[in-house]
Design a protein around this motif. Structure first.
Motif: not given
Length: 98
Positions: A80-87
């Motif tokens: 469930q952990l969102r992968k990069p890229p992030y803001l």
């Protein structure tokens, strides 16, 4: 903690969130920090720092380092952990017109 960008990675069962903040450092490197954020019913928020200074020469590398660290801390949340890229917040000088 002025002008931090926060991007959620996962919401926990208790309603709190694991969030990541990415910043461009003065030297040109990038740094990420992980926080556990809780939002109160009156929209107040509290943040507990989980890690900081996860730095790298590129933005994506710093974010991947933070993601790997989050996986080690919360191994059961991997799917469930969102992968990069992030803001990313490029810093206070990014908005200045020269």
């Amino acid at each position: 903690m002025s002008r931090l960008n926060l991007d959620p990675l996962i919401t926990f069962a208790d309603g709190s969130h694991l969030v990541v903040s990415t910043q461009c450092l003065k030297e040109g490197d990038f740094s990420c920090a992980l926080y556990r954020a809780s939002i109160a019913p009156d929209d107040g928020a509290s943040f507990q720092i989980i890690s900081n200074h996860l730095a790298a020469a590129t933005c994506l590398n710093a974010q991947e380092h933070a993601y790997s660290y989050a996986l080690r801390l919360y191994p059961n949340a991997g799917a469930q952990l969102r992968k990069p890229p992030y803001l990313i917040w490029p810093g206070p000088r990014a908005g200045i017109i020269q």
